[in-house]
Write a protein that holds these residues in place. Structure first.
Motif, short mmCIF file in Angstrom:
data_model
loop_
_atom_site.label_atom_id
_atom_site.label_comp_id
_atom_site.label_asym_id
_atom_site.label_seq_id
_atom_site.Cartn_x
_atom_site.Cartn_y
_atom_site.Cartn_z
N ASN A 59 0.81 -1.22 0.00
CA ASN A 59 0.00 0.00 0.00
C ASN A 59 0.84 1.27 0.00
OD1 ASN A 59 -2.27 -1.59 0.05
ND2 ASN A 59 -2.55 -1.43 2.27
N LEU A 60 2.16 1.14 0.08
CA LEU A 60 3.02 2.32 0.12
C LEU A 60 3.41 2.77 -1.29
CD1 LEU A 60 5.49 1.54 3.04
CD2 LEU A 60 3.57 3.11 3.05
N ASP A 61 3.50 4.07 -1.45
CA ASP A 61 3.96 4.64 -2.71
C ASP A 61 5.48 4.77 -2.63
OD1 ASP A 61 4.33 5.98 -5.08
OD2 ASP A 61 3.54 7.90 -4.35
N MET A 62 6.18 3.83 -3.23
CA MET A 62 7.64 3.80 -3.13
C MET A 62 8.30 4.94 -3.89
SD MET A 62 8.48 1.55 -1.14
CE MET A 62 8.13 -0.01 -0.41
N SER A 63 7.56 5.63 -4.75
CA SER A 63 8.14 6.77 -5.46
C SER A 63 8.18 8.01 -4.58
CB SER A 63 7.34 7.07 -6.73
OG SER A 63 6.01 7.43 -6.38
N ASN A 64 7.48 7.97 -3.43
CA ASN A 64 7.48 9.09 -2.49
C ASN A 64 8.22 8.67 -1.22
OD1 ASN A 64 6.99 11.25 -0.85
ND2 ASN A 64 4.76 11.16 -0.99
N PRO A 65 9.50 9.03 -1.10
CA PRO A 65 10.28 8.57 0.07
C PRO A 65 9.75 9.11 1.40
CG PRO A 65 11.61 10.00 -1.35
CD PRO A 65 10.31 9.79 -2.04
N GLU A 66 9.14 10.30 1.38
CA GLU A 66 8.60 10.85 2.63
C GLU A 66 7.45 10.01 3.17
OE1 GLU A 66 7.65 14.99 2.66
OE2 GLU A 66 9.71 15.59 2.27
N SER A 67 6.60 9.50 2.31
CA SER A 67 5.48 8.67 2.79
C SER A 67 6.00 7.34 3.33
CB SER A 67 4.46 8.44 1.67
OG SER A 67 4.99 7.62 0.66
N VAL A 68 7.06 6.82 2.73
CA VAL A 68 7.66 5.58 3.23
C VAL A 68 8.26 5.82 4.61
CG1 VAL A 68 9.45 3.84 2.83
CG2 VAL A 68 8.10 4.70 0.92
N LEU A 69 9.00 6.93 4.78
CA LEU A 69 9.57 7.26 6.08
C LEU A 69 8.48 7.47 7.12
CD1 LEU A 69 12.55 9.70 5.42
CD2 LEU A 69 12.60 7.59 6.73
N GLN A 70 7.43 8.17 6.74
CA GLN A 70 6.32 8.43 7.65
C GLN A 70 5.69 7.12 8.13
OE1 GLN A 70 3.37 11.04 6.01
NE2 GLN A 70 2.25 11.20 7.93
N ALA A 71 5.51 6.18 7.24
CA ALA A 71 4.93 4.88 7.61
C ALA A 71 5.87 4.08 8.51
CB ALA A 71 4.59 4.09 6.36
N THR A 72 7.16 4.15 8.27
CA THR A 72 8.10 3.37 9.08
C THR A 72 8.32 3.97 10.46
OG1 THR A 72 10.00 4.54 8.15
CG2 THR A 72 9.35 2.47 7.09
N LYS A 73 8.01 5.24 10.65
CA LYS A 73 8.21 5.89 11.95
C LYS A 73 6.97 5.87 12.82
CE LYS A 73 12.43 6.90 11.09
NZ LYS A 73 13.50 6.24 11.78
N LYS A 74 5.91 5.22 12.38
CA LYS A 74 4.67 5.16 13.15
C LYS A 74 4.93 4.48 14.49
CE LYS A 74 -0.11 4.77 12.98
NZ LYS A 74 -0.49 5.93 13.73
N GLY A 75 4.54 5.15 15.57
CA GLY A 75 4.69 4.58 16.91
C GLY A 75 6.07 4.72 17.51
N GLN A 76 7.00 5.35 16.81
CA GLN A 76 8.36 5.53 17.33
C GLN A 76 8.59 6.99 17.67
OE1 GLN A 76 11.18 4.07 14.50
NE2 GLN A 76 10.32 2.02 14.46
N THR A 77 9.45 7.23 18.65
CA THR A 77 9.80 8.59 19.02
C THR A 77 10.70 9.19 17.94
OG1 THR A 77 9.68 7.98 21.35
CG2 THR A 77 10.85 10.01 20.82
N LEU A 78 10.42 10.46 17.61
CA LEU A 78 11.17 11.13 16.55
C LEU A 78 11.41 12.58 16.97
CD1 LEU A 78 12.17 10.64 13.58
CD2 LEU A 78 10.09 11.78 12.88
N MET A 79 12.59 13.11 16.65
CA MET A 79 12.93 14.50 16.97
C MET A 79 13.05 15.31 15.69
SD MET A 79 15.59 14.30 20.15
CE MET A 79 16.89 13.67 19.17
N MET A 80 12.61 16.55 15.79
CA MET A 80 12.70 17.49 14.68
C MET A 80 13.39 18.75 15.21
SD MET A 80 9.54 19.55 12.92
CE MET A 80 8.78 18.13 12.22
N PHE A 81 14.36 19.26 14.47
CA PHE A 81 15.06 20.48 14.86
C PHE A 81 14.43 21.66 14.11
CE2 PHE A 81 17.98 17.06 15.66
CZ PHE A 81 18.52 17.40 16.89
N VAL A 82 14.13 22.71 14.85
CA VAL A 82 13.48 23.89 14.28
C VAL A 82 14.37 25.10 14.56
CG1 VAL A 82 11.46 25.37 14.43
CG2 VAL A 82 11.19 22.91 14.65
N THR A 83 14.66 25.89 13.52
CA THR A 83 15.47 27.10 13.66
C THR A 83 14.61 28.31 13.36
OG1 THR A 83 17.39 25.86 12.90
CG2 THR A 83 17.60 28.25 12.96
N VAL A 84 14.63 29.28 14.27
CA VAL A 84 13.88 30.52 14.10
C VAL A 84 14.76 31.53 13.37
CG1 VAL A 84 12.65 32.36 15.32
CG2 VAL A 84 12.61 30.03 16.22
#
Length: 186
Positions: free
Chosen positions: A75-100
């Motif tokens: 069911n994954l769209d392998m041509s879209n790497p962001e959707s694959v990453l999003q599906a693989t990170k489900k239920g896992q802790t993830l950090m995002m760095f934000v710069t102002v």
């Protein structure tokens, strides 16, 4: 009176059944003084303490002990790497760095990131926020799949320089705009 007699008999009976190991029956590590225990001895003692406990339900276990959710690769769209990453990170802790942007003060960064965090929470995206520099913060997501929706929200915000997520940098839409509603306090 009968209850008191029953309690006394119960206490005496339980003390008779409880067994104290003699020094010969104890394992070698248990014969040492508690002050001389190594980390391995303490771990064995903890395991012995926990062996009769019921196992925790799946959702209460630490993340590293949980089974990862199953991913249907069909069911994954392998041509879209962001959707694959999003599906693989489900239920896992993830950090995002934000710069102002615009080299703000720590107070300004605190205020802007707090507003952004509130916006995420209003959209049912749970993110914890930690300032790491005067112009930088970490947003931590318990469910990593929410990070990509949060990224789309954050890059639309004024005064956001960039977002770093999974080694990718996404530039904000209006990094040079100064918001007049929020001002620096001296």
């Amino acid at each position: 009176m009968a209850k008191l007699l029953y309690i006394i008999i119960l206490v005496c009976f339980s003390s008779c059944l409880s067994k104290k190991y003699s020094d010969e029956e104890k394992p070698e590590w248990a014969k040492k003084d508690i002050r001389d225990f190594s980390d391995a001895d303490m771990e064995r003692l903890y395991d012995q303490w926990e062996e009769d406990d019921e196992p925790l339900p799946e959702d209460e276990q630490p993340e590293y002990k949980r089974k990862p959710p199953t991913i249907d690769l069909n069911n994954l769209d392998m041509s879209n790497p962001e959707s694959v990453l999003q599906a693989t990170k489900k239920g896992q802790t993830l950090m995002m760095f934000v710069t102002v942007a615009n080299k703000p003060s720590k107070t300004r960064t605190e205020e802007l990131t707090k507003i952004w965090q509130s916006g995420l929470w209003s959209n049912h995206i749970q993110a914890e926020r930690y300032l790491i520099d005067d112009d930088r913060a970490i947003f931590m997501f318990k469910d990593g799949s929410q990070a990509w929706t949060a990224k789309e929200y954050l890059i639309e915000q004024d005064e956001l320089k960039d977002v770093q997520l999974e080694s990718q940098t996404y530039v904000g839409k209006n990094p040079d705009v100064k918001n007049k509603a929020v001002r620096d306090e001296l």
